[in-house]
Design an enzyme around this catalytic site. Sequence first.
Site, mmCIF file in Angstrom:
data_model
loop_
_atom_site.group_PDB
_atom_site.id
_atom_site.type_symbol
_atom_site.label_atom_id
_atom_site.label_comp_id
_atom_site.label_asym_id
_atom_site.label_seq_id
_atom_site.Cartn_x
_atom_site.Cartn_y
_atom_site.Cartn_z
ATOM 1 N N GLY A 127 12.106 57.144 54.944
ATOM 2 C CA GLY A 127 12.230 55.693 55.037
ATOM 3 C C GLY A 127 11.997 55.002 53.701
ATOM 4 O O GLY A 127 12.524 53.912 53.463
ATOM 5 N N GLU B 177 15.155 55.159 52.003
ATOM 6 C CA GLU B 177 16.085 54.299 52.753
ATOM 7 C C GLU B 177 15.844 52.825 52.431
ATOM 8 O O GLU B 177 16.784 52.028 52.423
ATOM 9 C CB GLU B 177 15.944 54.571 54.262
ATOM 10 N N GLU C 14 13.413 64.233 56.457
ATOM 11 C CA GLU C 14 13.201 64.103 57.908
ATOM 12 C C GLU C 14 13.497 65.377 58.676
ATOM 13 O O GLU C 14 12.895 65.639 59.710
ATOM 14 C CB GLU C 14 14.059 62.950 58.457
ATOM 15 N N ALA D 147 8.471 56.654 56.640
ATOM 16 C CA ALA D 147 7.898 55.971 57.796
ATOM 17 C C ALA D 147 6.494 56.526 58.010
ATOM 18 O O ALA D 147 6.173 57.607 57.519
ATOM 19 C CB ALA D 147 8.763 56.250 59.023
HETATM 20 N N1 3HC Z 1 3.100 59.115 57.392
HETATM 21 C C1 3HC Z 1 1.788 59.200 57.661
HETATM 22 N N2 3HC Z 1 0.905 59.867 56.897
HETATM 23 C C2 3HC Z 1 1.390 60.496 55.827
HETATM 24 C C3 3HC Z 1 2.750 60.461 55.480
HETATM 25 C C4 3HC Z 1 3.627 59.725 56.318
HETATM 26 N N3 3HC Z 1 4.938 59.631 56.051
HETATM 27 N N4 3HC Z 1 2.930 61.179 54.355
HETATM 28 C C5 3HC Z 1 1.722 61.642 54.016
HETATM 29 N N5 3HC Z 1 0.787 61.228 54.892
HETATM 30 C C6 3HC Z 1 -0.664 61.476 54.844
HETATM 31 C C7 3HC Z 1 -0.992 62.944 55.041
HETATM 32 O O1 3HC Z 1 -1.117 63.256 56.406
HETATM 33 C C8 3HC Z 1 -2.288 63.089 54.297
HETATM 34 O O2 3HC Z 1 -3.303 62.588 55.133
HETATM 35 P P1 3HC Z 1 -4.786 63.196 55.064
HETATM 36 O O3 3HC Z 1 -5.236 62.981 53.650
HETATM 37 O O4 3HC Z 1 -5.512 62.427 56.086
HETATM 38 O O5 3HC Z 1 -4.623 64.650 55.401
HETATM 39 C C9 3HC Z 1 -2.129 62.095 53.137
HETATM 40 O O6 3HC Z 1 -1.089 61.205 53.524
HETATM 41 C C10 3HC Z 1 -1.735 62.739 51.832
HETATM 42 O O7 3HC Z 1 -0.587 63.565 52.068
HETATM 43 P P2 3HC Z 1 -0.465 64.998 51.405
HETATM 44 O O8 3HC Z 1 -1.732 65.755 51.596
HETATM 45 O O9 3HC Z 1 0.784 65.589 51.923
HETATM 46 O O10 3HC Z 1 -0.346 64.597 49.880
HETATM 47 P P3 3HC Z 1 0.543 65.235 48.739
HETATM 48 O O11 3HC Z 1 0.247 64.454 47.515
HETATM 49 O O12 3HC Z 1 0.406 66.706 48.728
HETATM 50 O O13 3HC Z 1 2.071 64.939 49.155
HETATM 51 C C11 3HC Z 1 3.913 63.629 49.905
HETATM 52 C C12 3HC Z 1 2.536 63.639 49.195
HETATM 53 C C13 3HC Z 1 4.938 64.402 49.068
HETATM 54 C C14 3HC Z 1 4.340 62.205 50.060
HETATM 55 C C15 3HC Z 1 3.770 64.328 51.276
HETATM 56 O O14 3HC Z 1 2.682 63.742 51.961
HETATM 57 C C16 3HC Z 1 4.961 64.217 52.166
HETATM 58 O O15 3HC Z 1 5.898 64.971 52.017
HETATM 59 N N6 3HC Z 1 4.921 63.283 53.130
HETATM 60 C C17 3HC Z 1 5.906 63.173 54.169
HETATM 61 C C18 3HC Z 1 7.190 62.594 53.682
HETATM 62 C C19 3HC Z 1 8.148 62.459 54.824
HETATM 63 O O16 3HC Z 1 8.347 63.358 55.617
HETATM 64 N N7 3HC Z 1 8.771 61.299 54.916
HETATM 65 C C20 3HC Z 1 9.691 61.033 55.966
HETATM 66 C C21 3HC Z 1 8.963 60.433 57.123
HETATM 67 S S1 3HC Z 1 9.984 60.220 58.545
HETATM 68 C C22 3HC Z 1 10.883 58.849 58.162
HETATM 69 O O17 3HC Z 1 10.744 58.277 57.121
HETATM 70 C C23 3HC Z 1 11.797 58.391 59.248
HETATM 71 C C24 3HC Z 1 12.756 57.367 58.744
HETATM 72 O O18 3HC Z 1 13.958 57.978 58.409
HETATM 73 C C25 3HC Z 1 13.006 56.317 59.762
#
Ligand code: 3HC
Length: 695
Positions: free
Chosen positions: A105, A108, A128, A66
Site C-alpha cells: 500500500g 500504491e 502482498e 497497509a
Molecule cells: N503492518 C503492520 N505491522 C507491520 C507492518 C505492516 N505492514 N510491517 C512491519 N510491521 C511491524 C512488524 O510486525 C514489526 O513489529 P514488532 O516490532 O512488534 O515485531 C515491526 O513492524 C518492524 O518490522 P520488521 O521486524 O519486519 O522490521 P524490518 O526493519 O526487518 O523490516 C519491512 C521492515 C521491510 C518494512 C518489513 O517489516 C516488511 O516487509 N513489512 C511488510 C511489508 C508488506 O508486506 N507490505 C504489504 C502489506 S499488505 C498491503 O499493503 C495491502 C495493500 O495492497 C492494500
Amino acid sequence: MAAINAVTDLSNVGKVSVITLNSPPVNALSADVRDGLAAAFKQAGADASTNAIVLICAGRTFIAGADISEFGKAPRGASLFEVQTSIENSPKPVIGAIHGTALGGGLEVALCCHYRVAVPSAKCGLPEVHLGLLPGAGGTQRLPRIVGPEKALEMVTSGSHMGAKQCLAMGLVDELAEEGKLREAAIAFAEKVVAEKRPLRKVRDSNEKVEALRGKPEVFAAFRKANARKFRGFMAPESNIKCIEAAVNLPFDEGLKEERRLFTELMSGPQSAAQRYTFFAEREVWKIPDVPADTPQIPVNTVGIIGAGTMGGGIAMNFVNVGIPVIIVETTQEALDRGMKVVRGNYERSAKNGRFTMEQVEQRMALIKPTTKLEDIAQVDLVIEAVFERMEVKKEIFTKLDAIMKPGAILGTNTSALNIDEIASVTKRPHDVIGLHFFSPANVMRLLEVVRADHTSKPVIATSMAIAKKIGKIAALVGVCPGFVGNRILAARRRAAEQLLMSGTMPWDIDRVLYDFGFPMGVYAMSDLAGLDLGWVKAESKGLTIRDRLCELDRRGQKTGKGWYDYDENRNPTPSPVTEGIIKEFITKAGNTPRQAPDDEILERCLLPMINEGAKILAERKAIRASDIDIIYQAGYGFPAYRGGPMFYADQMGLDKVVARMKHYAPQWGADFEPAALLAELAASGKRFQDWRAA
Ligand code: 3HC
C-alpha cells in the site's frame, strides 16, 4: 509545523506544503495514518499560499504498506481509496519522497503521486503475494502502466524489492536524491515541477505499455507455465496474474474492480490467513520472554567448527558468507582436504550460476582456515561441534573443549537429537553450552533450532539468536528432548506412516497425499533422498525390518538408483514392485489384513499425530509458543506456507474437530492418537493453540 493528528504533520517551506508521516515503526497505513493523510491533503490542497505538495515519512522508512494487524477487523477511518483519490486528484503536483521501503500500500500511495523522488538506498515493491494477497489499492493496475506488464508480472508474483536505481531505470522513480538530503531534494523537485509547468501526471491515464500487450494471451500462458512449479498450491500468484491481465485488457476503472474482487476473495480465504499469521510468527519467534532484547551479548568475531563433513562445511559457509572468519578442524588431513574441496565446489557452482564472482569465491575461501589441531581454535568466540552423532564422541570433544577454550567462549553442538545436558555435564561451564541445530544442507536451509539446555546462560542464548539472524537464518528457541521440536514431530509422522504401510497403504500413496497437501515430498521420497542406510549397519542387518530388507538388496535410496522407489537416469521415481512385494510379505507375517486407506484418512493419520506431538511439546515447555513450531515446520520441513504449519492448521480445522478425529482413530492406532492433555483442554474450552502462552 502543524500537527494534523498524532501521526501527521503539515508545514510549508516557501511555496511547498510538506506532509510528514510519523507512525513508527514502519509508517504502516493504519486508520490514524489514513485519517491524517486525508485531512492533510485536503488542507494542503486548499492552502492558497502553496503550489505543490511533498509527501515524506519520518523514521526508518517510507510507508511499508497497509497495517496488516488491521486486516480482518471492522474498517475504521478514511479508506485508502479516499486517500489515494485525494492525492491523485490534487489540484497541485504531489511529489512522493521515498526512503527505506515503499512497499505494498505504501508504493500504491506513491503511485498516486504525480512524481516520485528517492534516495539511492530506497527500495520499492509489492510484496502482498507473501501474505497470500495481491496489491489491492490499484497497484496491479498502475504498476504495469509504468514498468510494463511483463516486469509487473514478475514483481507482483515474486514480491521482490527493487532498488532505487533500478526503479529509476524503470520509470518508477523520477529522480534520485542525495542520501540524507531527501526532504530538500523533494522540495527542490517540487519547485522545479511548478517552474517548468509540468503536468499533473496520473499513472492511471498512461495506457501505452498495457495496450501493447492486448490480444497477446500467450505471454501470460508462458509466464504461468514457466512458474508452475514455484506457484504450486498457492492461490495468490494466479490472482496476481489475473489482475495484470485485467490491466492489459480492461479500462483502468474496470481493472480496479477486478483487482478489488480478487483481493477480497484472497483476503477472506484460508491461505492468506495462514500467510498473514506467518508474517507475525516470523517476527515473534525471535522474542524470548525471559531473555529480553537488552540481554548482554558476547561478541562473535571468530568461529571454530569441529568436523569438515557435509554439516561442518555447510555451517562454515554461513559464517564466511557474512565475513566472519572460521577455523575448521578435522582429525586427519585427508578428511580436511575432502571437506574443503566440497566447500570450494559449492562456492564455484554458485559462481558459475552467476550468484557471485570467482574473486568472491577466493575471498570466502580465504576466510576459512583448515587445521588438524584442536588447540588452534582455543581463542575463537564460538565453537560449533559437528561430528558423528555418538554421545561418547561428543563427550570426549566437549571435555577437550572445556580444557582448551578461552573463558567465555560459546560451546555449541550441532547434535540433532542427543541430550545436550549430558554433553554439557562433562564441562565445568555448562552455562556456555548450547545446541545449534542446523539443517542439511546447512548453507541453504533457513532454519536453525537453538537448543537451550538446563544451564545455558541468557547471554549465550541472546548471542546465538543474534548470530542466527546475522547469518540469515530464522531461529527458534527450543528445549532439550529427543529430536528437539522438528525431528520429534517428524518421528510422530513417521510412526503414523509406518502404521499405514503395515496395514496395506503403499509408500507412493502416502507420498502422493502429502505432496498434494503441499509438502515438497512425502515420507518415503524423503527417505530415498536422505538414504535408507543412515544409521544402518550391513554387518548387523538381519532383515528384521522393511528397511533392512531394502538396504540388503542395495536399495539404499536415490544414490543407488533404487530405494522405496525405482529411479530412472533422471531420478524420476516410479513405484517399485520389489518394495511392494517386501511390504506385503511383512504385512502377511504380522497377520494384518491389507486395506488401502482412502486419501483423506492418509492425510489425517499423518497430520493428527504431528499436531498431538506439538501439543505435548508445548505442555512440556520445549517450544515457547505454537507459532514457533509452525515456523520450524515451514522453514525446516517444507510445511506449505499457505497452510501455516501443523498448529495453525489444527486451529483452522477447529481443535474440537481435531480431538474428535483423534478419538476416532485412537482405539485402532494407539497412543499417538490419544489427545494430549493440552490439546483436550484447549478444545474443551473453545481455545486455539495460537492463543496459548506458557503460564
Ligand atoms: N503492518 C503492520 N505491522 C507491520 C507492518 C505492516 N505492514 N510491517 C512491519 N510491521 C511491524 C512488524 O510486525 C514489526 O513489529 P514488532 O516490532 O512488534 O515485531 C515491526 O513492524 C518492524 O518490522 P520488521 O521486524 O519486519 O522490521 P524490518 O526493519 O526487518 O523490516 C519491512 C521492515 C521491510 C518494512 C518489513 O517489516 C516488511 O516487509 N513489512 C511488510 C511489508 C508488506 O508486506 N507490505 C504489504 C502489506 S499488505 C498491503 O499493503 C495491502 C495493500 O495492497 C492494500
